[in-house]
Scaffold this motif. Structure first.
Motif, PDB file in Angstrom:
ATOM      1  N   SER A   1      51.222  39.609  42.038  1.00  0.00           N
ATOM      2  CA  SER A   1      49.877  39.130  42.374  1.00  0.00           C
ATOM      3  C   SER A   1      49.102  38.660  41.145  1.00  0.00           C
ATOM      4  O   SER A   1      49.574  38.774  40.009  1.00  0.00           O
TER       5      SER A   1
ATOM      6  N   ASN B   1      48.495  34.888  48.359  1.00  0.00           N
ATOM      7  CA  ASN B   1      48.506  35.484  49.688  1.00  0.00           C
ATOM      8  C   ASN B   1      47.299  34.951  50.454  1.00  0.00           C
ATOM      9  O   ASN B   1      46.153  35.284  50.161  1.00  0.00           O
TER      10      ASN B   1
ATOM     11  N   LEU C   1      46.287  35.524  53.341  1.00  0.00           N
ATOM     12  CA  LEU C   1      45.518  36.497  54.115  1.00  0.00           C
ATOM     13  C   LEU C   1      44.397  37.051  53.239  1.00  0.00           C
ATOM     14  O   LEU C   1      43.242  37.141  53.662  1.00  0.00           O
ATOM     15  N   ALA C   2      44.752  37.394  52.017  1.00  0.00           N
ATOM     16  CA  ALA C   2      43.759  37.932  51.087  1.00  0.00           C
ATOM     17  C   ALA C   2      42.731  36.854  50.757  1.00  0.00           C
ATOM     18  O   ALA C   2      41.521  37.080  50.781  1.00  0.00           O
TER      19      ALA C   2
ATOM     20  N   LEU D   1      46.123  41.735  56.024  1.00  0.00           N
ATOM     21  CA  LEU D   1      46.144  42.085  54.604  1.00  0.00           C
ATOM     22  C   LEU D   1      46.481  43.560  54.422  1.00  0.00           C
ATOM     23  O   LEU D   1      47.253  43.930  53.540  1.00  0.00           O
ATOM     24  N   SER D   2      45.928  44.378  55.277  1.00  0.00           N
ATOM     25  CA  SER D   2      46.194  45.796  55.058  1.00  0.00           C
ATOM     26  C   SER D   2      47.524  46.259  55.645  1.00  0.00           C
ATOM     27  O   SER D   2      48.131  47.188  55.137  1.00  0.00           O
TER      28      SER D   2
ATOM     29  N   SER E   1      51.311  39.402  59.529  1.00  0.00           N
ATOM     30  CA  SER E   1      50.368  38.373  59.946  1.00  0.00           C
ATOM     31  C   SER E   1      50.397  38.146  61.453  1.00  0.00           C
ATOM     32  O   SER E   1      49.526  37.496  62.005  1.00  0.00           O
TER      33      SER E   1
ATOM     34  N   GLN F   1      52.215  34.309  54.895  1.00  0.00           N
ATOM     35  CA  GLN F   1      52.786  35.619  55.216  1.00  0.00           C
ATOM     36  C   GLN F   1      53.327  35.677  56.636  1.00  0.00           C
ATOM     37  O   GLN F   1      53.141  36.677  57.339  1.00  0.00           O
TER      38      GLN F   1
END
Lengths: 341, 341
Positions: free
Chosen positions: A7, A55, A57-58, B61-62, B66, B122
């Motif tokens: 990351s 990422n 999503l982040a 994310l957690s 996805s 993802q």
DNA sequence: CTGAAAGCGCTTACAG
DNA sequence: CTGAAAGCGCTTACAG
């Protein structure tokens, strides 16, 4: 289990800077943030060396943008819709957007479900060919000000961005084309749906006939009827109305069913029965005879949709307009299923 | 600007519990975590009252999931691929997965790009009809153990999960069908592509002819040739080989081009020239004459794909098998473009 | 039976 | 020119 992903934190550590700096460099804000050239190089090198992949999503969670456009149509396998989707996909990816592409099956419930899924997925923009009965939900989308474009059909009372084809003009011209070819008893085969695009097509048909003083004859086929049933109904219709010498089909798949019906009855096209389909089909030019149709301009439609969508996406804070309907002219594809006078 | 979204934090506050409890209840872990019935009701009521909608970006994310499946095919508008996508979409949504659906355009570079985008997004699983030259990237996916199914074609040396049709048998039977109908000079029109599915089709053709002691004749059309060019090449081929009395086309769109060529030359099907297409087409039964084809079982293919994908998705920790190739039998659709002896 | 708190991998206002 | 730190909205091991 799985090795932890590499990351921006790791880049930061490797280069010996903060994640903020890494983020700035990676997002092209180096100049704006006046990051030293040396640092930029080191960061980029580290990212490349380690095969860094952001990422989304982040990223999405912190920016509030998913970079996903949701598009729903009747069936994703429908050739008309999928040619449009193909164009949209292309234009979207040029700007770094992905396409979530789904079938409403023309069902209100399925559509509501999809709408919920799209929201949860935080899609940035909506492209919808709306099924009947979905006004309320569309109104909700409008209220929440998410970028939205309706196409193929729309809800006349709603202040939305729409892209449609001039359905009335298309059927008007098709009907006139029949008349010009010498057809005198032109029937319209359509769906029992009250959606605007259908009523508009009917109006075009009626208007052309009225101008000529010819009597209209409309046969409605139930919307949800399976293919065999449609064919059966059309066969019955043709047999019951021997004087009819031309059939205008208000959708592509009705035309297909109609052609099957005509083949079963062994009627000659266009000698005994002229045929025009609203909506072209990839292979109509290969049929014997080739089938005349009213084509919707796929490219024009896709461009108009994306134009309206980008304007909303770019301009979230200052939407110039709150509604707009782009009406594209359909194209009469003259082929050989209509008599020529 | 925009009102802040209503989140589990708000529910927690309203009910007077922690976000953990809310999360447990909302994810059906109430019994597992022994949350009191009363609290469950309060939480559910608050969620409903406020129209709570989970944010999949945060969730993803957690959890690291996805809930998105990425599917890439040659062109999303291709009827064969989009009928399969339609089925997959259906099955995926039943399990709460969404579909990201993209065109590789059969380009290695485009595909690499898409692969990158999919990773960044993802996606939880990959469904790919791989273009040539993508072995290395597929190998990378395999190494990282992401759920993956290849279909339509695959890389023979790679230990992947694949779903294909028995291409060789399909062409073998098509060729035998020609022979049985009395055709004696059967040519194969195919692509200049070295991908397995194509070489297999050629093998089936050759094998059938060899068994009968008939001479083979193969014409390769360049892969990237535009439609008009393909038609022109096929016209030239037919004119150069007047003794040929049957054409086996190794893909759907070659068959379409071929039929156009035959129409231009005004050759009679099947009198002068028999025709079989590998891959069926929605409207082949409406052509005059209707076109005999080797159909790929869309439903069977979709089911096999999802079966293999679910097994990997469900079983990430204990993958039972690391490779498997499902081979489905194609279906000869006997219609009227082949002579009957 | 329930909560405090760390963590997922980013971005960004703020401070210096 | 650069960093510390809060925050996006969720999940989940851990503690009690």
């Amino acid at each position: 289990m799985k090795k932890k992903k590499f990351s921006i934190y790791d880049i930061a550590e490797e280069v010996g800077v903060s994640t903020a700096t890494v983020s700035y460099v990676l997002n092209g804000k180096s100049t704006e943030k006046r990051i030293s050239l040396d640092l930029q190089k080191q960061i980029l090198r580290s990212a490349k060396k380690n095969g860094y992949q952001p990422n989304m999503l982040a990223k999405g969670l912190s920016t509030g943008k998913s970079k996903i456009i949701g598009m729903m149509v009747e069936y994703i396998s429908d050739p008309f819709f999928s040619s449009i989707a193909r164009q949209i996909e292309d234009k979207a990816s040029q700007r770094g957007y992905k396409l979530l592409y789904s079938s409403t099956e023309n069902s209100t419930d399925k559509t509501k479900d999809l709408l919920r899924v799209y929201r949860e997925t935080q899609v940035d923009g909506y492209i919808i060919a709306p099924p009947p009965g979905i006004e309320k939900e569309i109104r909700g989308l409008l209220r929440s000000k998410v970028p939205l474009v309706l196409f193929d059909r729309f809800c006349p009372d709603l202040p939305s961005f729409n892209v449609i084809v001039d359905n009335r003009a298309g059927c008007y011209e098709a009907t006139r084309h029949f008349i010009a070819g010498g057809h005198r008893n032109i029937a319209l085969v359509t769906l029992d749906s009250g959606q605007v695009q259908m009523t508009e097509r009917t109006k075009g048909y009626l208007q052309a006939l009225e101008e000529e003083g010819q009597p209209p004859l409309i046969r409605q086929v139930p919307f949800e009827a399976p293919e065999e049933e449609r064919v059966r109904r059309i066969i019955a219709f043709i047999e019951d109305h021997p004087h009819v010498d031309a059939l205008l089909f208000s959708t592509n798949y009705l035309a297909i069913s109609g052609i099957k019906a005509i083949q079963v009855l062994r009627r000659a096209i266009p000698g005994e029965l002229g045929v025009i389909s609203f909506d072209d089909n990839t292979h109509f030019d290969l049929f014997t005879p080739s089938i005349t149709s009213v084509a919707q301009p796929v490219l024009g439609i896709s461009e108009a949709i994306m134009d309206l969508l980008w304007r909303q996406l770019d301009d979230q804070l200052f939407p110039r307009a709150k509604k707009e309907t782009v009406v594209l002219p359909p194209l009469l594809m003259e082929r050989n299923s209509v008599r020529s006078a």
